[in-house]
Design an enzyme around this catalytic site. Structure first.
Site, mmCIF file in Angstrom:
data_model
loop_
_atom_site.group_PDB
_atom_site.id
_atom_site.type_symbol
_atom_site.label_atom_id
_atom_site.label_comp_id
_atom_site.label_asym_id
_atom_site.label_seq_id
_atom_site.Cartn_x
_atom_site.Cartn_y
_atom_site.Cartn_z
ATOM 1 N N GLU A 64 0.838 -1.197 0.000
ATOM 2 C CA GLU A 64 0.000 0.000 0.000
ATOM 3 C C GLU A 64 0.879 1.255 0.000
ATOM 4 O O GLU A 64 1.860 1.349 0.753
ATOM 5 C CB GLU A 64 -0.888 -0.014 1.246
ATOM 6 C CG GLU A 64 -1.792 1.186 1.414
ATOM 7 C CD GLU A 64 -2.644 1.109 2.677
ATOM 8 O OE1 GLU A 64 -3.604 1.880 2.786
ATOM 9 O OE2 GLU A 64 -2.346 0.258 3.553
ATOM 10 N N LYS B 63 -9.207 2.789 -2.712
ATOM 11 C CA LYS B 63 -9.570 2.221 -1.414
ATOM 12 C C LYS B 63 -10.958 2.692 -1.001
ATOM 13 O O LYS B 63 -11.288 3.877 -1.088
ATOM 14 C CB LYS B 63 -8.533 2.630 -0.366
ATOM 15 C CG LYS B 63 -8.636 1.912 0.978
ATOM 16 C CD LYS B 63 -7.431 2.266 1.850
ATOM 17 C CE LYS B 63 -7.434 1.526 3.175
ATOM 18 N NZ LYS B 63 -6.216 1.834 3.962
ATOM 19 N N CYS C 124 -5.548 -2.819 1.984
ATOM 20 C CA CYS C 124 -5.515 -2.919 3.453
ATOM 21 C C CYS C 124 -6.900 -3.053 4.084
ATOM 22 O O CYS C 124 -7.500 -4.117 4.033
ATOM 23 C CB CYS C 124 -4.750 -1.731 4.037
ATOM 24 S SG CYS C 124 -4.050 -2.083 5.682
#
Length: 554
Positions: A41, A114, A150
């Site tokens: 990430e 994300k 994540c």
């Protein structure tokens, strides 16, 4: 598909050096037959970028760096997945998104944003990033890949009793036909974190019956330490590939056969804690542009552990110990400090504070004439030591490493502008009882390397003392550390009340309340302390945000 898990250490804002590191690992992976190389990430920008994302120039330069990286990788057969800070769509409230790009053939062929943005503990992503409204699978070499960033993969409704988010991006991607889950991460390490991650993603693999590739950042960035420990799981949750902990690594996983590289990583959590502190110290010193460090060596266990960590982190040639005896220093303090320095093979300078202390007493004497000696005179000694260290730091360009542990900082058993002076608080998240265990680990590691133990046995055995008045011991002011640390774990890390802690630990509630009051009253000190490295679930610093001026009391 032959997938390379590229576990790299990047520097926040170091776009050119991060891109060069990504390209280097990609070329190595490509040469070994990788079809896909996965990076962590925000690998291109470093994590966490914090308010850098508020700068238009940062996003502009990130876009340029990503385009240049895509072009530089044109000749590779392998595709690359790279995390970066992306520009938000027009009209969005925030200008940046946490993004991942698939690079292949010199182009950005796919881009994922994300969706779930953590805003708790050390995370503050909703402050900086616009969340994605949707995500999509993409096909590479005939395989439908589900790419998550994540937190997107940390919300499985069958795993968590209580979820933070209503949506489950992994479930949504699985419903689109995702055949392989790829999760890129920057998930700060703390005690127990590796086992938790593995448990979560094993449950995910088994729920959706797909292989999982988990690629994680490694390195220290300010207070946070990232452990790496990347892994791949087969569809039944079996561990197929593992990367090292606390080091860069490149491992391979074949999603068809379920076979991968298995590199050793530390299983013992306190061994891992020692490695985390070494890595966090090394990266903080070097990423901030320093090479040399200074440590006040008192002959005590705290400074001994910090010296051992620093030597492992930046090399003995970059560590100098300074002994600063005062009017109440015992003879064994300098003897033990000198022995430690000799064992570590680091320079040791002795600078007495006695003359300066006497001068300050004479200077302040007319004002103090009607008052008895108290903590003021004790703190003068500590502050003279801080002054001495900072003078050496300025003159020689060395970073001062402070030596206070979590137990002392919690209850204010430390001197503002004295022993708290410095640039990095190496063990500020290490309870006193753990300090002794980590010091044993430091010695054991040296023995395993064929060296003699660094920390003298007498340092382990003598009662802890600040030596600021005659025959002083820490237990004059504090409960025994075995008791204190149990109370602090309940109050600081689990937010338990005095009554809950007293019942759980079989302690008098008055003792517990006294400790809690000390913790609350000393918030002003901790918020002026040097930045510290986080190793527990709740460290003083970025993940613990209490007001200084407040009147709430347990």
């Amino acid at each position: 598909m032959r997938i390379a898990l590229a576990q790299i250490n990047t520097t926040v804002g170091g776009l050119a050096e991060n891109a060069a590191r990504i390209l280097s690992f990609a070329e190595r992976a490509d040469a070994q037959g990788a079809e896909l190389v996965v990076f962590p990430e925000l690998a291109l920008t470093g994590y966490p970028p914090r308010d850098l994302v508020e700068k238009r120039s940062f996003i502009d330069r990130t876009e340029i760096a990503l385009a240049e990286l895509a072009e530089a990788s044109r000749g590779l057969s392998a595709a690359l997945i790279v995390g970066y800070v992306g520009r938000s769509p027009d009209g969005a409230a925030l200008r940046a998104q946490n993004a991942a790009a698939l690079l292949h053939g010199g182009r950005i062929v796919f881009d994922q944003r994300k969706m779930l943005l953590p805003t708790y503990d050390v995370f503050d992503e909703r402050r900086y990033f616009e969340p994605a409204k949707s995500q999509h699978v993409f096909s590479l070499r005939g395989l439908k890949l589900a790419l998550t960033i994540c937190e997107d993969a940390w919300n499985d409704k069958r795993y968590w009793e209580k979820r933070r988010y209503a949506r489950d991006p992994v479930e949504e991607l699985a419903n689109q036909g995702g055949e392989l889950l790829i999760s890129i991460n920057a998930s700060p390490w703390n005690l127990g974190k590796r086992a938790q991650r593995l448990s979560i993603f094993r449950a995910t693999a088994q729920r959706f019956h797909v292989p999982v590739v988990y690629v994680h950042m490694v390195g220290g960035n300010d207070q946070l330490v990232f452990d790496g420990s990347s892994f791949a799981l087969t569809a039944d949750g079996a561990l197929a590939a593992t990367a090292k902990s606390f080091d860069e690594d490149l491992v391979f996983f074949d999603s068809t056969t379920g076979v991968g590289d298995q590199h050793d990583n530390l299983e013992d959590e306190e061994e891992a804690a020692y490695s985390a502190l070494v890595l966090g110290t090394r990266d903080y010193v070097r990423k901030c542009g320093f090479s040399k460090t200074l440590i006040a060596l008192s002959g005590g266990i705290d400074s001994a552990l910090v010296a051992a960590i620093a030597t492992d982190a930046v090399g003995k040639e970059n560590v100098t110990g300074v002994g600063m005896p005062g009017p109440y220093s015992s003879e064994h303090s300098i003897i033990d400090a000198r022995a430690l320095a000799q064992n570590l093979d680091i320079p040791f300078e002795v600078i007495s504070i006695n003359e300066g202390y006497c001068t300050m007493l004479r200077t302040l004497g007319p004002l103090f004439a009607e008052r008895n000696p108290d903590a003021t005179e004790e703190n003068l000694q500590s502050r003279l030591r801080g002054l001495t260290l900072m003078a050496l730091s300025n003159k020689f360009g060395a970073l001062v490493l402070t030596t206070g542990n979590k137990s002392e900082l919690a209850v204010g058993y430390c001197t503002l502008y004295g022993d708290m002076c410095g640039g990095l608080a190496v063990i500020s998240d290490v309870p006193k009882t753990m300090v002794y265990r980590l010091a044993r680990i430091a010695n054991a590691r040296r023995i395993a390397s064929g060296l003699s133990p660094a920390i003298p046995e007498n340092t382990f055995l003598k009662p802890p003392s600040a030596e600021l008045r005659p025959n002083q011991k820490d237990t004059d002011s504090l409960p025994d550390y075995e008791v204190l640390d149990r109370v602090l774990a309940g109050y600081v890390e689990r937010y338990q009340s005095a009554e809950e802690i007293a019942e759980q630990e079989s302690l008098p509630v008055e003792l517990v309340r006294d400790v809690i009051n000390k913790v609350d009253r000393n918030e002003y000190k901790r918020q002026q302390a040097a930045l510290g490295l986080r190793i527990t679930t709740k460290a003083f610093g970025v993940g613990r945000r209490f007001p200084i001026a407040n009147r709430f009391a347990e």
